[in-house]
Scaffold this motif. Sequence first.
Motif, short mmCIF file in Angstrom:
data_model
loop_
_atom_site.label_atom_id
_atom_site.label_comp_id
_atom_site.label_asym_id
_atom_site.label_seq_id
_atom_site.Cartn_x
_atom_site.Cartn_y
_atom_site.Cartn_z
N GLU A 152 1.02 -1.34 -0.12
CA GLU A 152 -0.25 0.13 -0.15
C GLU A 152 0.77 1.17 -0.02
O GLU A 152 1.95 1.21 0.38
N ASN A 153 0.14 2.22 -0.59
CA ASN A 153 0.82 3.63 -0.38
C ASN A 153 2.00 3.57 -1.71
O ASN A 153 2.88 4.62 -1.39
N ILE A 192 -8.68 0.45 3.29
CA ILE A 192 -10.02 0.63 2.15
C ILE A 192 -10.23 -0.61 1.47
O ILE A 192 -11.28 -1.12 1.32
N ASN A 193 -9.18 -0.89 0.72
CA ASN A 193 -9.43 -2.15 -0.25
C ASN A 193 -8.13 -3.17 -0.26
O ASN A 193 -7.11 -2.65 -0.45
N ARG A 194 -8.42 -4.44 0.18
CA ARG A 194 -7.51 -5.49 0.15
C ARG A 194 -7.04 -6.13 -1.06
O ARG A 194 -5.98 -6.76 -1.39
N MET A 195 -8.11 -6.05 -2.31
CA MET A 195 -7.87 -6.80 -3.41
C MET A 195 -8.52 -5.96 -4.49
O MET A 195 -9.78 -5.23 -4.40
N TYR A 196 -8.01 -6.06 -5.60
CA TYR A 196 -8.57 -5.27 -6.93
C TYR A 196 -8.43 -6.27 -7.98
O TYR A 196 -7.57 -7.05 -8.04
N VAL A 197 -9.70 -6.45 -8.63
CA VAL A 197 -9.64 -7.21 -9.89
C VAL A 197 -9.95 -6.31 -11.17
O VAL A 197 -11.19 -5.95 -11.30
N THR A 246 -8.29 -10.81 -17.23
CA THR A 246 -8.60 -10.28 -15.82
C THR A 246 -7.31 -10.24 -15.10
O THR A 246 -6.42 -11.33 -15.33
N VAL A 247 -7.05 -9.15 -14.42
CA VAL A 247 -5.79 -9.00 -13.35
C VAL A 247 -6.22 -9.06 -11.91
O VAL A 247 -7.26 -8.00 -11.60
N SER A 248 -5.88 -9.67 -11.38
CA SER A 248 -6.07 -9.97 -9.87
C SER A 248 -5.02 -9.28 -8.95
O SER A 248 -3.69 -10.05 -9.34
N ILE A 249 -5.01 -8.20 -8.35
CA ILE A 249 -4.06 -7.40 -7.58
C ILE A 249 -4.21 -7.55 -6.12
O ILE A 249 -5.20 -7.18 -5.78
#
Length: 914
Positions: free
Chosen positions: A401-402, A462-467, A491-494
């Motif tokens: 993060e950050n 705020i958000n632990r995972m992005y798809v 699809t990209v899982s971050i």
Amino acid sequence: MYLYDSTGLLVLTLLAALQFTTEGRGTPPLCRPGFSEDVYVVTLPDSAEKGQPLFNVTFLSCGRGGLVRFECSNPSDFRIDTDGVVYALRPLIMSNLQEVPLMVMARDETNQLQWQTQVKLSPPTGQSQQAQEILAPPGLSKGIEEIWFRSRRADSSSTGQLKRRKRDWVIPPINVPENSRGEFPQELVRIRSDHDENRSLRYSVTGPGADQPPTGIFIIHPISGELSVMKPLDREDISNFHLRAHAVDLNGNQVESPIDIVINVIDMNDNRPEFIHQISNGSVAEGSKPGTFVMTVTAVDKDDPKTANGMLRYKILSQNPESPNSNMFTINNKTGGIITVAAGLDREKVPQYTLIIQATDMEGNPMYGLSNTATAVIRVNDINDNPPEFTAMTFFGEVPENRVNVIVANLTVTDKDQPSTPAWNAVYKIIGGDPTGSFSVPTDLTTNEGLVTVVKPIDYEINRMYVLTVVAANEVSLAKGIHSPSQSTATVSIRVIDVNESPYFDPNPKTFKVEEGILAETPLTSFTAQDPDRFMLHSIRYSKLSDPANWLRIHPNTGRITTIAVLDRESPYVKDNMYSATFLATDNGIPPASGTGTLQIILLDINDNAPRVYPQEAEMCEKPEPNAINITALDGDLNPNAGPFAFELANRPSDVRRNWTITRLSGDYAQVSLKIGFLESGIYEIPIVITDSGNLPMSNMSYLRVKVCQCDHNGDCTDQQHIIAAGLGTGAIIAILLCIIILLILVLMFVVWMKRRDKERQAKQLLIDPEDDVRDNILKYDEEGGGEEDQDYDLSQLQQPDTIEPDTIKPVGIRRMDERPLHPEPQYPIRSAAPHPGDIGDFINEGLKAADNDPTAPPYDSLLVFDYEGSGSTAGSLSSLNSSSSGGDQDYDYLNDWGPRFRKLADMYGGSDD
């Protein structure tokens, strides 16, 4: 022999006689390959049907084994068979044929040798060859056309082959085939004048090819008038000649006007086509429809383009590769333009085609035409007919993060189009899963990969995972009819990694107001920070990072701000009534994280500064008009704790109010003036009491320093005294004293150094060890000279005192170069007369001391000349002193008192005889 059969075929048969030589013992007969005749004369019927044999030519091969192929210059009307028989290719009307000789060529296919002959075609005239021979003048060649000069007789037609033309008629051009192999000279035409019937004439021809360059091509017989060509002609070099024929009598007089003769060189097919570019490059887009123009190839032929010899035809001989069709292209046989004739051009399968193009003259006749080939390279241009496809449907990545500008995943695609072109370059776009725009996918221009990059800070809390949903496309649109496959979307899982974040102050900066003058240990406010890591239990400690005036203290655990000194708005650390301090908040994470916050204190003014007079110094004339000084007040406080001010003179000393008066001009200004009409020049200090307008007013007495001086008519001081010089400050006085002390110290050091130098000079003696044997050393005391008359010294002092003449005046002589310069001689003390020999030693010591102290003497280590011995010395020889005695009865011990210079003499002459 001329024979005609029932079909009208004229068969020319030439029997070659065998020639034997009587020399060389019966050598075999000579045979020359070629046509039996250089010129065939053929009379044709009025008309001929298609395929009708007309005549034949005979070729002598002389036993050559190669195949001979026949060609003619008019392949559209005649065809020659392999046996030499000429056939009509179409119905012919002989009167319509041009009066142009027909050229027949024979080519050996084995070694490409060529032979040619000329066939003169003429329609039937009803006359026999014998009649033509009878009509020909005696001594002239048969069958040669005559051109007559006519000047007096009317035009009339002659019988037979002879033709007469008026001189003003246009003479038809004479046609001569190029590259003729006939015997030379070869007669072309005969020039005649009717004046030669009664007198002898001489004929000549002028023009290029005759008497002008290129010379020697045409000649004319001066008597018979036969014009002949001397060598084969080349149409590609000169296509026609313009000559003028002349007729003169034996005296050189012109008897006829010159006539113009034009000789045309008839073209023969003796030049192959030549391509302008041996390798031509073209291009065509893949997927092009049939009929799409590709390129043009061009060949040139030096032969006459108006005849079949220079008319070219093109065709494609081969195509490589033959995929997907062996005939992907066709060529316009006249223009050389290449177009596509089949569909299926695919750059990904066949990127380039190579065509072999042939150009043939004689309008493409494969039997008689000459050919040449060239290469056409056709490049298939890429179009965007292959969309990019992801190598996987899902990609994975993670990022702390950050963090920003970090690549979290590489998206790979495949594209069959040509690399590094707009049809291959991929463009990536995020179409879902990123509502805040925290990611972007730029393209790696080298690998064409998509680089998923973080462009905004991401908060784990705020958000632990992005798809993310990413689509790939090319820089240019797909060709018509091509649709994007499903592999163009991935699809990209971050995953977001939690890290220890820095505490932060809120608000930052924090601003509050407080009156100045607050005492120490007064609580002000709380300045606390928050930890953004909600899922980590951290404790926060506070410390001071920047406190310019050292006024504040913060509690390490609670963040409570307390004063440790009095807050002063007038402090130089306060800017625009605001004082700023910076504090640090640090958590106990691993590793620890810290954040800074700024505390801004707005100091409210209180009346804590007394006013003072300004300016503090002024000048005034003894008797000026007007006689006043304008003053104001300076106060460090702000309104309403400053002006308006009240000004008044102090009560003490008493002469202040007696000599001066003060008048208030406004709330900030007042005027000080002389109360009396005259005041003596000098420096005066006027005490003035100033009071501000604060809620609790503050008063202060300050002094106005006034210099009263004599003034000129302009009101300017005329004396040289200044207010600064009248009363020097303590610092200026101390500086002057220090300069004087330093100067005295320097002078004292210089004097001490001079004294020490004199002492060292006096203490130095001859550096001779007293214990050394004088016989083992050379001590130079003096050098001998030329006598005392050469010296400028008074040697009478070396004599006994009773022999000295005090009133003797030293004669002026010429000085030596090594003698001391003329200066006032030092005054030596007058010695008392004493007979003791020690007087000489005293004299020498005193002279030595005087020389050491003399500032004009040379340096210490220079030669000091005491005297020179020589002839005429008034002192005599040293050996004559007491020479009657042995010297043993004299006491020389006193020489020990003279110093180390004479101590050796005392040892040598003093003591016992031993």
